[in-house]
Scaffold this motif. Structure first.
Motif, PDB file in Angstrom:
ATOM      1  N   ALA A   1       0.831  -1.205   0.000  1.00 34.90           N
ATOM      2  CA  ALA A   1       0.000   0.000   0.000  1.00 34.90           C
ATOM      3  C   ALA A   1       0.870   1.262   0.000  1.00 34.90           C
ATOM      4  N   LEU A   2       1.930   1.248   0.815  1.00 33.75           N
ATOM      5  CA  LEU A   2       2.814   2.430   0.883  1.00 33.75           C
ATOM      6  C   LEU A   2       3.558   2.606  -0.431  1.00 33.75           C
ATOM      7  N   SER A   3       3.880   1.479  -1.035  1.00 35.41           N
ATOM      8  CA  SER A   3       4.585   1.522  -2.307  1.00 35.41           C
ATOM      9  C   SER A   3       3.653   2.061  -3.401  1.00 35.41           C
ATOM     10  N   ALA A   4       2.402   1.594  -3.392  1.00 32.18           N
ATOM     11  CA  ALA A   4       1.418   2.080  -4.376  1.00 32.18           C
ATOM     12  C   ALA A   4       1.145   3.570  -4.178  1.00 32.18           C
ATOM     13  N   ALA A   5       1.184   4.011  -2.918  1.00 37.01           N
ATOM     14  CA  ALA A   5       0.943   5.434  -2.644  1.00 37.01           C
ATOM     15  C   ALA A   5       2.158   6.277  -3.030  1.00 37.01           C
ATOM     16  N   GLY A   6       3.265   5.582  -3.328  1.00 34.25           N
ATOM     17  CA  GLY A   6       4.467   6.283  -3.786  1.00 34.25           C
ATOM     18  C   GLY A   6       5.275   6.930  -2.669  1.00 34.25           C
ATOM     19  N   THR A   7       5.013   6.551  -1.407  1.00 37.13           N
ATOM     20  CA  THR A   7       5.759   7.179  -0.306  1.00 37.13           C
ATOM     21  C   THR A   7       6.861   6.287   0.260  1.00 37.13           C
ATOM     22  N   LEU A   8       6.765   4.974   0.043  1.00 34.38           N
ATOM     23  CA  LEU A   8       7.654   4.025   0.722  1.00 34.38           C
ATOM     24  C   LEU A   8       9.132   4.209   0.382  1.00 34.38           C
ATOM     25  N   GLU A   9       9.964   4.372   1.433  1.00 37.02           N
ATOM     26  CA  GLU A   9      11.413   4.434   1.225  1.00 37.02           C
ATOM     27  C   GLU A   9      12.171   3.390   2.036  1.00 37.02           C
ATOM     28  N   ARG A  10      11.727   3.173   3.278  1.00 35.31           N
ATOM     29  CA  ARG A  10      12.548   2.310   4.132  1.00 35.31           C
ATOM     30  C   ARG A  10      11.701   1.422   5.038  1.00 35.31           C
ATOM     31  N   TYR A  11      12.219   0.206   5.272  1.00 31.48           N
ATOM     32  CA  TYR A  11      11.602  -0.735   6.203  1.00 31.48           C
ATOM     33  C   TYR A  11      12.645  -1.079   7.267  1.00 31.48           C
ATOM     34  N   VAL A  12      12.238  -1.002   8.533  1.00 38.18           N
ATOM     35  CA  VAL A  12      13.151  -1.272   9.649  1.00 38.18           C
ATOM     36  C   VAL A  12      12.604  -2.420  10.499  1.00 38.18           C
ATOM     37  N   PRO A  13      12.972  -3.682  10.176  1.00 38.26           N
ATOM     38  CA  PRO A  13      12.506  -4.802  10.995  1.00 38.26           C
ATOM     39  C   PRO A  13      13.373  -4.949  12.247  1.00 38.26           C
ATOM     40  N   VAL A  14      12.727  -5.165  13.377  1.00 37.42           N
ATOM     41  CA  VAL A  14      13.431  -5.366  14.647  1.00 37.42           C
ATOM     42  C   VAL A  14      13.011  -6.718  15.197  1.00 37.42           C
ATOM     43  N   ASP A  15      13.950  -7.634  15.378  1.00 34.25           N
ATOM     44  CA  ASP A  15      13.592  -8.960  15.899  1.00 34.25           C
ATOM     45  C   ASP A  15      14.804  -9.598  16.579  1.00 34.25           C
ATOM     46  N   VAL A  16      14.543 -10.472  17.575  1.00 37.22           N
ATOM     47  CA  VAL A  16      15.652 -11.205  18.218  1.00 37.22           C
ATOM     48  C   VAL A  16      16.186 -12.327  17.357  1.00 37.22           C
ATOM     49  N   THR A  17      15.405 -12.788  16.414  1.00 33.78           N
ATOM     50  CA  THR A  17      15.847 -13.928  15.617  1.00 33.78           C
ATOM     51  C   THR A  17      16.635 -13.452  14.409  1.00 33.78           C
ATOM     52  N   GLU A  18      17.942 -13.626  14.497  1.00 34.58           N
ATOM     53  CA  GLU A  18      18.856 -13.118  13.476  1.00 34.58           C
ATOM     54  C   GLU A  18      18.501 -13.602  12.076  1.00 34.58           C
ATOM     55  N   SER A  19      18.248 -14.924  11.948  1.00 35.57           N
ATOM     56  CA  SER A  19      17.998 -15.484  10.614  1.00 35.57           C
ATOM     57  C   SER A  19      16.795 -14.816   9.959  1.00 35.57           C
ATOM     58  N   MET A  20      15.785 -14.470  10.763  1.00 33.68           N
ATOM     59  CA  MET A  20      14.584 -13.888  10.171  1.00 33.68           C
ATOM     60  C   MET A  20      14.830 -12.467   9.681  1.00 33.68           C
ATOM     61  N   VAL A  21      15.598 -11.700  10.451  1.00 31.85           N
ATOM     62  CA  VAL A  21      15.882 -10.325  10.019  1.00 31.85           C
ATOM     63  C   VAL A  21      16.679 -10.353   8.712  1.00 31.85           C
ATOM     64  N   ARG A  22      17.672 -11.241   8.665  1.00 30.86           N
ATOM     65  CA  ARG A  22      18.515 -11.305   7.465  1.00 30.86           C
ATOM     66  C   ARG A  22      17.725 -11.772   6.246  1.00 30.86           C
ATOM     67  N   GLU A  23      16.946 -12.860   6.434  1.00 32.69           N
ATOM     68  CA  GLU A  23      16.187 -13.377   5.290  1.00 32.69           C
ATOM     69  C   GLU A  23      15.167 -12.373   4.808  1.00 32.69           C
ATOM     70  N   CYS A  24      14.520 -11.700   5.753  1.00 34.13           N
ATOM     71  CA  CYS A  24      13.463 -10.809   5.303  1.00 34.13           C
ATOM     72  C   CYS A  24      14.066  -9.567   4.632  1.00 34.13           C
ATOM     73  N   ALA A  25      15.270  -9.159   5.035  1.00 36.62           N
ATOM     74  CA  ALA A  25      15.945  -8.050   4.337  1.00 36.62           C
ATOM     75  C   ALA A  25      16.253  -8.441   2.891  1.00 36.62           C
ATOM     76  N   GLU A  26      16.746  -9.673   2.713  1.00 40.36           N
ATOM     77  CA  GLU A  26      17.067 -10.146   1.360  1.00 40.36           C
ATOM     78  C   GLU A  26      15.817 -10.192   0.481  1.00 40.36           C
ATOM     79  N   THR A  27      14.779 -10.856   0.993  1.00 37.71           N
ATOM     80  CA  THR A  27      13.604 -11.039   0.129  1.00 37.71           C
ATOM     81  C   THR A  27      12.899  -9.709  -0.151  1.00 37.71           C
ATOM     82  N   LEU A  28      12.799  -8.853   0.868  1.00 36.19           N
ATOM     83  CA  LEU A  28      12.030  -7.619   0.634  1.00 36.19           C
ATOM     84  C   LEU A  28      12.741  -6.644  -0.296  1.00 36.19           C
ATOM     85  N   THR A  29      14.080  -6.570  -0.193  1.00 36.24           N
ATOM     86  CA  THR A  29      14.771  -5.673  -1.129  1.00 36.24           C
ATOM     87  C   THR A  29      14.649  -6.195  -2.562  1.00 36.24           C
ATOM     88  N   ALA A  30      14.551  -7.529  -2.695  1.00 33.78           N
ATOM     89  CA  ALA A  30      14.354  -8.087  -4.035  1.00 33.78           C
ATOM     90  C   ALA A  30      12.931  -7.817  -4.535  1.00 33.78           C
TER      91      ALA A  30
END
Ligand code: SAH
Ligand code: TRP
Length: 336
Positions: A110-139
């Motif tokens: 929705a933020l991307s469609a509205a043309g405002t989205l620039e950055r996503y900041v995930p905060v989590d204790v599980t290292e693997s999830m933060v790393r994987e989600c950074a990879e997939t979302l930037t792609a």
């Protein structure tokens, strides 16, 4: 010369990840175990469920027919995300306890469609999830910056990078319910410090309902939640050289009517003594003795409102699914 230097791949340039855990998590696990397993009523804090296996089991929980919160929250988001994007004009989304960020995509879309989205900041204790989600979302979202923060949201909120514009802080999944009432308000107050005058908190809360529906959501017929609950013992075995046999414990989920929260417990099937070598500790369980592993508070509109105001926040929108099982609230700092 410089022009021949290898360029980083595009995705890598869009990702920054900070980790604040180095050793601190191990210490916090040791302290929590020492503190929680030597009490008359044994208890462990829930964040230790989420090692890589725990995170996978939680993902399976989200797909279970009995676990309605994920479906309901996704339905509300799908219905209202465009409106939220327009109303907030957010250029960034900070998400606490982001996990696999599966529902988050609805908001990012929705933020991307509205043309405002620039950055996503995930905060989590599980290292693997933060790393994987950074990879997939930037792609998935070309041009998106991901600044991941691997850390404990109870201790590391001050490491959330400063806002680059209007932001939404999302705290989804009903995770706020995993705090006891007092610490819940304290934590909401901490969160409010991440908000500037133009920023919003988007929070998911599970609502009070028929105890049978609630208990089924935390005690599914396939036994996935039971396995998730027992996983905390595997974490202790691995991280602190303990010798728990997870099969010595029954999974218990019950709705505490007085407090209006679900309690998850592990109940010893027989008398036993477990050794936690890493802490030089022996833990005795009587037959039937229980270890509380989590509470998951259920909310009424009044409870949400009371907690938000106590934290200096005011409700802007109260959104529920058609069956009224789950609520998503948008709030902002009370202006003075
Ligand atoms: N937001 C997702 C996941 C919810 S499960 C959803 O709505 O489905 C809770 C998430 O919070 C997990 O990813 C877990 O790793 C994370 N978490 C739990 N305690 C935490 C803590 N103290 N600090 C940071 N993350 C935590
Ligand atoms: N935040 C989720 C909730 O309270 C976490 C959760 C779902 C959970 N099922 C669980 C935690 C089972 C421990 C055990 O709904």
């Amino acid at each position: 010369m410089e022009s021949s230097a290898p360029q980083p791949p595009l995705a890598a340039a869009a990702i920054q990840i900070d980790s604040h855990l180095d050793g601190a998590e191990a210490r916090s696990l040791a302290e929590d175990v020492l503190d929680g397993l030597t009490r008359p009523f044994k208890e462990l804090p829930p964040k230790h469920f989420y090692d890589a296996r725990g995170a996978q089991l939680f993902d399976q929980i989200c797909e279970l027919p009995e676990y309605y919160p994920t479906r309901c929250e996704r339905a509300i988001l799908s219905e209202r995300a465009d409106e939220l994007a327009a109303l907030t004009g957010a250029v960034e989304l900070v998400e606490l306890g982001s996990g696999t960020a599966s529902k988050t995509r609805v908001l990012l879309d929705a933020l991307s469609a509205a043309g405002t989205l620039e950055r996503y900041v995930p905060v989590d204790v599980t290292e693997s999830m933060v790393r994987e989600c950074a990879e997939t979302l930037t792609a998935e979202y070309p041009g998106l910056q991901v600044h991941g923060v691997i850390g404990d949201f109870e201790r590391h909120l001050d490491h959330v990078p400063p806002a680059i514009g209007p932001r939404i802080v999302a705290f989804l999944g009903g995770t706020i319910g995993n705090f006891t009432p007092g610490s819940r308000r304290r934590f909401l107050r901490e969160i409010s410090r991440l908000l500037g005058p133009e920023d919003f908190l988007l929070m998911g809360t599970d609502l009070v309902k028929d105890p049978r529906v609630l208990e089924a959501a935390y005690d599914d017929s396939q036994g996935v939640t039971a396995e998730f609950n027992r996983n905390v013992l595997r974490v202790l075995n691995r991280e602190l050289q303990a010798d728990f046999d997870p099969e010595d414990f029954d999974h218990v989920a019950l709705f505490n009517e007085q407090h209006e929260w679900i309690e998850m417990r592990l109940r010893a099937k027989r008398e036993l003594i477990a050794t936690v070598r890493g802490l030089d500790l022996c833990v005795h369980f009587r037959a039937g003795e229980e270890l509380r592993t989590e509470i998951s508070a259920k909310f009424t509109p009044e409870r949400v409102d009371g907690d938000l105001s106590a934290a200096g926040l005011e409700l802007v929108h109260w959104l529920t699914d058609p069956d009224g099982l789950f609520a998503l609230t948008l709030s902002r700092r009370t202006s003075r």
